[in-house]
Scaffold this active site. Structure first.
Site, short mmCIF file in Angstrom:
data_model
loop_
_atom_site.label_atom_id
_atom_site.label_comp_id
_atom_site.label_asym_id
_atom_site.label_seq_id
_atom_site.Cartn_x
_atom_site.Cartn_y
_atom_site.Cartn_z
N SER A 172 -18.52 9.05 -46.03
CA SER A 172 -17.61 8.82 -44.91
C SER A 172 -17.64 9.89 -43.83
O SER A 172 -17.31 9.64 -42.69
CB SER A 172 -16.18 8.65 -45.44
OG SER A 172 -15.82 9.76 -46.25
N LYS B 153 -14.19 7.64 -38.66
CA LYS B 153 -12.94 7.44 -37.92
C LYS B 153 -13.16 6.89 -36.50
O LYS B 153 -12.34 6.14 -35.99
CB LYS B 153 -12.15 8.74 -37.84
CG LYS B 153 -11.64 9.27 -39.17
CD LYS B 153 -10.45 8.51 -39.64
CE LYS B 153 -9.80 8.99 -40.92
NZ LYS B 153 -10.35 10.07 -41.70
N GLU C 14 -1.81 10.38 -35.33
CA GLU C 14 -1.59 11.36 -36.39
C GLU C 14 -2.96 11.78 -36.90
O GLU C 14 -3.94 11.08 -36.71
CB GLU C 14 -0.80 10.72 -37.54
CG GLU C 14 -1.64 9.87 -38.51
CD GLU C 14 -2.31 8.64 -37.88
OE1 GLU C 14 -1.80 8.15 -36.85
OE2 GLU C 14 -3.36 8.18 -38.41
C1 PLP Z 1 -9.99 10.53 -42.98
C2 PLP Z 1 -11.12 10.60 -43.88
C3 PLP Z 1 -11.11 9.95 -45.12
C4 PLP Z 1 -9.91 9.21 -45.66
O1 PLP Z 1 -9.45 8.17 -44.87
P1 PLP Z 1 -9.70 6.65 -45.21
O2 PLP Z 1 -8.85 5.93 -44.24
O3 PLP Z 1 -9.29 6.44 -46.62
O4 PLP Z 1 -11.14 6.40 -45.01
C5 PLP Z 1 -12.25 9.98 -45.90
N1 PLP Z 1 -13.35 10.65 -45.50
C6 PLP Z 1 -13.39 11.31 -44.32
C7 PLP Z 1 -14.63 12.04 -43.95
C8 PLP Z 1 -12.28 11.30 -43.47
O5 PLP Z 1 -12.34 11.96 -42.32
#
Ligand code: PLP
Length: 401
Positions: free
Chosen positions: A385, A96, A118
């Site tokens: 992610s 993020k 948000e």
């Molecule tokens: C917010 C988040 C997501 C989902 O958001 P995307 O915009 O689809 O990437 C996925 N993995 C993690 C660790 C997140 O914090």
């Protein structure tokens, strides 16, 4: 796969449109601020000074580049090469911050002093709170009250960094309601406020802008895998909430049609139940929160409530570029259940010593299923992610899942 690359080009030629999807469906008061933002964004990404500052911050504040790690234990019995793009190692624990940093630099350029955002799982809120503290800006985070409860540690982190967290009690009390509240706030104070949207969602220019700031993931991963293996991966897997980490890793590979791309949605308790967030399996196209995309809705167009063990995937709509990539066939979207995600969470933790976010665990679960059926010696790249520290109490609570 039948992909017509000329069609592909044509469908990207109109700014803010991805084939039939995307656009800018907002109240009149937001048209001008969105156009100002679009102008600032397109100008900035061409400027040497802006690019230099963003790169320096990504390196020194965020800790890029992130490693490409071969999960040898995870792939061993399946005889596949599984690589993880370690976005979990970014400052604040997920991808993020790549976007939060890019956008906060735009906000500063535009002379805005107050940032609203948000958050779902709280990762975008934490990233935004962090960059606001770093640059000395006021920060207000809207978060659904259910998410406030299930992601307490992130609420505390935001508050520690000086952000004000506002619990949203409307609607389903999750991410979509937090987005609506943040937009409402922005409409009421466009002069001094910047809306720092956290995924590749919403009206133009956000889906394009967020994708550009996240595309660093795929650019690095492409160079890293070529250096390590001297070839591209066979398959890439990423989880899809709004779709920012997925589009970030996919973008550098869209034209490599031999690379299979998989976007994984939250299957919740199963797509045959109503308790999931699998927009491509259960949704229909419509306009929601400023964009034309796939949305989970009932026959009357009322937005359905969603469910996922992971707050970050628990959203009724999906970024419009993913709708286009789904329709064109370039990316295949599948769903993974809460239970499968939880098993994958433990699998990575026990075999590799890495605790993944529950969101990312969806991608791991799917990759392991693929690894069992595709030719041996394949290279599978998973976008990890985020890290799972935020999910520890949730995992304990859901011991029954
Ligand atoms: C917010 C988040 C997501 C989902 O958001 P995307 O915009 O689809 O990437 C996925 N993995 C993690 C660790 C997140 O914090």
């Amino acid at each position: 796969m039948m992909l017509n690359l000329n069609l592909f080009k044509k469908n990207y030629s109109r700014p803010g449109r991805f084939g039939d999807f995307g656009g800018r469906y907002v109240a009149e008061t937001l048209m001008q601020p969105l156009m100002d933002l679009e102008k600032c964004f397109y100008e900035s990404i061409e400027e040497t000074q802006f690019k230099r500052e963003l790169s320096a911050e990504l390196k020194h504040f965020v800790g890029r580049e992130t490693p490409l790690y071969q999960a040898k234990n995870l792939g061993k019995h399946l005889q596949q090469k599984i690589y993880l793009k370690r976005e979990d190692l970014n400052h604040t624990g997920s991808h993020k911050i790549n976007n939060a940093l890019g956008q906060v630099l735009l906000a500063i350029k535009m002379g805005k002093k107050r940032i609203v955002a948000e958050t779902g799982a709280g990762q975008h809120g934490v990233a935004t709170a962090s960059v606001c503290a770093h640059f000395g800006l006021e920060c207000i985070i809207y978060m659904g009250s259910i998410d406030v409860r299930r992601q307490q540690s992130n609420v505390k982190r935001m508050e520690m960094m000086g952000a004000k967290v506002i619990a949203v009690e409307n609607g389903s009390k999750t991410l979509k309601d937090a987005v609506s509240e943040a937009m409402r706030d922005w409409i009421s104070r466009v002069d001094d406020t910047y809306y720092l949207l956290g995924s590749a969602l919403g009206p133009h220019p956000y889906p394009t802008m967020v994708r550009e700031f996240q595309s660093i993931i795929g650019m690095e991963a492409r160079a890293q895998i070529l250096e390590r293996e001297n070839r591209l991966p066979n398959e890439i897997v990423a989880c899809v909430g709004g779709g920012s980490n997925a589009i970030g890793i996919f973008h550098s590979f869209l034209h490599d049609t031999e690379v299979k791309l998989f976007g994984i949605e939250a299957g919740g308790l199963g797509v045959e139940t109503n308790l999931h967030a699998a927009r491509f399996q259960g949704g229909k196209t419509g306009v929601f929160q400023g964009t034309h995309t796939y949305v989970l809705q009932n026959e009357d167009g009322q937005i359905s409530s969603t469910h996922s063990i992971s707050a970050g995937l628990d959203y009724a709509a999906v970024g419009p570029e993913h709708s286009y990539l789904h329709k064109s066939g370039r990316v295949v979207y599948e769903a993974v259940t809460d239970r499968e995600a939880k098993d994958a969470f433990f699998s990575l933790a026990k075999n590799e010593g890495i605790i993944p976010a529950l969101e990312s665990s969806h991608a791991i679960a799917f990759a392991l299923k693929r690894a069992a059926i595709i030719p041996k010696g394949s290279i599978i790249l998973i976008n990890l992610s985020g890290r799972g520290d935020k999910d520890l109490s949730l995992i304990e609570e859901c011991a029954h899942v």
